[in-house]
Structures are given as structure tokens and as C-alpha cells.
Scaffold this active site. Structure first.
Site, PDB file in Angstrom:
ATOM      1  N   ARG A  31      -4.688  -4.668   6.963  1.00  0.00           N
ATOM      2  CA  ARG A  31      -5.785  -3.722   7.201  1.00  0.00           C
ATOM      3  C   ARG A  31      -7.064  -4.459   7.587  1.00  0.00           C
ATOM      4  O   ARG A  31      -7.838  -3.994   8.431  1.00  0.00           O
ATOM      5  CB  ARG A  31      -6.043  -2.878   5.954  1.00  0.00           C
ATOM      6  CG  ARG A  31      -5.029  -1.772   5.728  1.00  0.00           C
ATOM      7  CD  ARG A  31      -5.404  -0.939   4.516  1.00  0.00           C
ATOM      8  NE  ARG A  31      -5.193  -1.644   3.258  1.00  0.00           N
ATOM      9  CZ  ARG A  31      -5.949  -1.502   2.176  1.00  0.00           C
ATOM     10  NH1 ARG A  31      -6.998  -0.689   2.209  1.00  0.00           N
ATOM     11  NH2 ARG A  31      -5.666  -2.149   1.068  1.00  0.00           N
ATOM     12  N   ASP A  68      -7.633   1.951   7.055  1.00  0.00           N
ATOM     13  CA  ASP A  68      -6.424   2.551   7.618  1.00  0.00           C
ATOM     14  C   ASP A  68      -6.685   4.046   7.815  1.00  0.00           C
ATOM     15  O   ASP A  68      -7.777   4.545   7.491  1.00  0.00           O
ATOM     16  CB  ASP A  68      -5.191   2.285   6.749  1.00  0.00           C
ATOM     17  CG  ASP A  68      -5.286   2.895   5.347  1.00  0.00           C
ATOM     18  OD1 ASP A  68      -6.166   3.759   5.124  1.00  0.00           O
ATOM     19  OD2 ASP A  68      -4.490   2.519   4.483  1.00  0.00           O
ATOM     20  N   ASP A  85       0.830  -1.208   0.000  1.00  0.00           N
ATOM     21  CA  ASP A  85       0.000   0.000   0.000  1.00  0.00           C
ATOM     22  C   ASP A  85       0.866   1.261   0.000  1.00  0.00           C
ATOM     23  O   ASP A  85       1.951   1.274   0.601  1.00  0.00           O
ATOM     24  CB  ASP A  85      -0.912   0.029   1.224  1.00  0.00           C
ATOM     25  CG  ASP A  85      -2.019  -1.009   1.156  1.00  0.00           C
ATOM     26  OD1 ASP A  85      -2.324  -1.470   0.046  1.00  0.00           O
ATOM     27  OD2 ASP A  85      -2.574  -1.351   2.217  1.00  0.00           O
ATOM     28  N   TYR A 136       5.256  -8.533   8.911  1.00  0.00           N
ATOM     29  CA  TYR A 136       4.975  -7.107   9.073  1.00  0.00           C
ATOM     30  C   TYR A 136       5.113  -6.683  10.526  1.00  0.00           C
ATOM     31  O   TYR A 136       4.956  -7.497  11.445  1.00  0.00           O
ATOM     32  CB  TYR A 136       3.529  -6.794   8.634  1.00  0.00           C
ATOM     33  CG  TYR A 136       3.212  -7.125   7.202  1.00  0.00           C
ATOM     34  CD1 TYR A 136       3.308  -6.166   6.206  1.00  0.00           C
ATOM     35  CD2 TYR A 136       2.791  -8.406   6.834  1.00  0.00           C
ATOM     36  CE1 TYR A 136       2.996  -6.469   4.880  1.00  0.00           C
ATOM     37  CE2 TYR A 136       2.483  -8.715   5.523  1.00  0.00           C
ATOM     38  CZ  TYR A 136       2.587  -7.744   4.544  1.00  0.00           C
ATOM     39  OH  TYR A 136       2.282  -8.041   3.243  1.00  0.00           O
TER      40      TYR A 136
END
Length: 300
Positions: A176, A81, A40, A67
Site C-alpha cells: 500500500r 487502498d 490485510d 505479491y
């Protein structure tokens, strides 16, 4: 300098994955450039880049992802987000870490997940984010993904509490969506506040380079491209002798008798030169003896 191989690129915030590919094309003067796994625009971290003939090998990179994510509770947005439009917002100072850790195990293992409306998922031939920007609400198919682990790194008790976690997962997992669904289960709402990809396709954050690093090194005559055989270390190697290698490179299936059987092999010649990707044909599933089929022939 050769411009064939992989880059372990560190993507900065505000750049799309496509932006990074276009920049690498210009720096290396190479038309054939692709990336392994969209990141993203707001996220940072590891973005694998394939250059030249290596673009044909992207699908054979390892599928591991990891992550570091910060999740903010008490807010819900259109994009799941903090870049999106706020749908609902209310302080939840009563929320505790114990409340969160009590349900985190339900997000580990094989889980069903609905990707965000603003995502690169293709719906009827169009990107979901394009449809969302046009004001359309679409039914995005549920996908099954695997979350190997979620480790709590930090908890910040605030009017809008924040949870920092390390997540290891399969390809296709939307962090997300984990943030959104975590907030939904806690009935507080939640959105992803920050995301760093620390590992992707075998590349790790600590060894990543920025576009500025690439530009200065390339200008100075230093080649930072990672050879395909190094990027494909997760695949078992298979060495073919001279005549067998020649026939395999011509597109023929060749007889093999490996010590252990796998679906794909990293194929080398007798001089250890990387030749490409081979696929093992299981004799129990085909009316022929065990053979190695060329999947990608990578001319040395």
C-alpha cells in the site's frame, strides 16, 4: 491425528489474519495456533499458519514475500487502498505506462518507507490502525525494506489508469505504501486496488488451501499439516549423533564442526528425526570453541 506443523492457508477477502487463526483453532481443536505475517483484510492469498509446537518456529521461517498488486492512479485514500475514505480524486487519462516505468526503478533495492497510518505497526504500545480510527495522526517511524523486483504485468488506460505488477520483497514491506508513494511521485495520487500474496515464508499460492479445504479434509481424517522440517528447508541441516543430540536437547551447547557455517541450523538426530533449531556460536565472537546452542528444542 497429530496437530503439529504448518498450514499453507489461502486467506479470502474480508477475513482478518486473526479470524483465520480462530477458525483453524476451532477446526483442529488446538489452542496453540499462530500466523506468520499479517495480511490485510481486503487482500487474499498465502497466509502461513503454525499449529501446536510449530508456533515456536514461526520466527525461523524464510522471510521472502511476493505479491501481485493492482494500483489505481488518480485517487488518494486514508488507508492507501480502496477500502479507505477518499481524500482526493481526479481522472488522469493523460498518464501513460512510460511515465510509470520511468520511475519504477526508484522503488527497487533498499528503500525507506513510511508504513500506512492504518497498519498493525505498534506506536507507544498501541496499534497504528486503532489510533487512526480514533482520529489521531501519529508519526510512524521510517523503516528500511528491500524490494527485490517489480515486474509490470498489465496496464489499463482508463480515466483512472491501473497498473498490475508482480513484487518480490523483504518482510515488512507495505505494498500500500508503494502504491501511495508511486502516486505521490507522479503527482497523480494512487491507491492499492487489489492485492494477492503469491508467496510467503516459503509457501506458494499454487499449493495453498482454503479453510473449507481444511475442514473437509480434517473431518475425513486427512492431515494437511506440513511437517516443520519441510517448512524449514531453507535452513541448512545438521545431524547430531546420539549422545550429542541428547545433551543438546537438554539445553547444553555442543561442539560442532560443520562444513559451512551459518547462524541457524535445522537440527536432526541420527534417525533423521527433527529436533529443533540450533544457533552456531562464532568462536571469533565468544571466548569458547565453535558450539551449537539450542534455540528451539522440538520434542519429537
Amino acid at each position: 491425528m497429530t496437530s503439529q506443523g504448518f498450514l499453507n492457508l489461502y486467506k479470502l477477502a474480508g477475513w482478518t489474519s486473526h479470524d483465520c487463526v480462530a477458525k483453524v483453532r476451532r477446526i483442529l481443536s488446538q489452542k496453540r495456533v499462530g500466523h506468520g505475517g499479517t495480511l490485510d483484510p481486503a487482500a487474499v492469498g498465502v497466509l502461513p499458519i503454525a499449529v501446536g509446537r510449530a508456533t515456536r518456529l514461526i520466527n525461523y521461517l524464510s522471510s521472502d514475500k511476493a505479491y501481485r498488486a493492482t494500483i489505481r492512479f488518480g485517487v488518494t485514500t486514508t488507508t492507501d487502498d480502496l477500502d479507505g475514505e477518499v481524500i482526493a480524486e481526479a481522472p488522469v487519462p493523460h498518464l501513460t505506462l512510460d511515465d510509470v516505468t520511468a520511475i519504477l526503478p526508484s522503488f527497487e533495492g533498499q528503500i525507506d518507507q513510511i508504513p500506512p497510518q492504518y497498519s498493525a505497526i505498534s506506536v507507544d504500545g498501541k496499534r497504528a490502525y486503532d489510533l487512526a480510527r480514533a482520529g489521531q495522526v501519529v508519526d510512524i517511524p521510517i523503516r528500511t525494506v528491500t524490494v527485490y523486483s517489480i515486474e509490470v504485468l498489465a496496464w489499463r488506460s482508463l480515466p483512472y489508469p491501473e497498473l498490475e505488477v508482480a513484487i518480490a520483497c523483504s518482510a515488512g514491506t507495505y505494498i500500500r505504501a508503494i502504491a501511495r508513494d508511486l502516486g505521490a511521485q507522479l503527482q497523480t495520487g494512487a491507491a492499492l486496488a487489489h492485492l494477492i500474496r503469491t508467496r510467503s515464508s516459503g509457501f506458494v499460492l499454487e499449493e495453498s488451501i482454503t479453510l473449507d479445504d481444511l475442514l473437509s479434509s480434517w473431518t475425513a481424517g486427512k492431515n494437511l499439516l506440513i511437517p516443520p522440517e519441510q517448512a524449514l528447508q531453507h535452513l541448512p541441516p545438521l545431524v547430531l549423533d546420539g549422545e550429542t543430540a541428547r545433551r543438546w536437547q537438554q539445553g547444553q551447547k555442543v561442539a560442532i564442526a560443520p562444513a559451512t557455517t551459518h547462524l541457524h541450523y535445522r537440527v536432526h538426530g541420527e534417525d533423521h528425526c527433527f529436533l529443533g533449531i540450533g544457533e552456531w556460536i562464532d568462536p571469533s565472537e565468544a571466548d569458547e570453541p565453535p558450539r551449537l546452542r539450542p534455540r528451539v528444542v522440538y520434542d519429537p
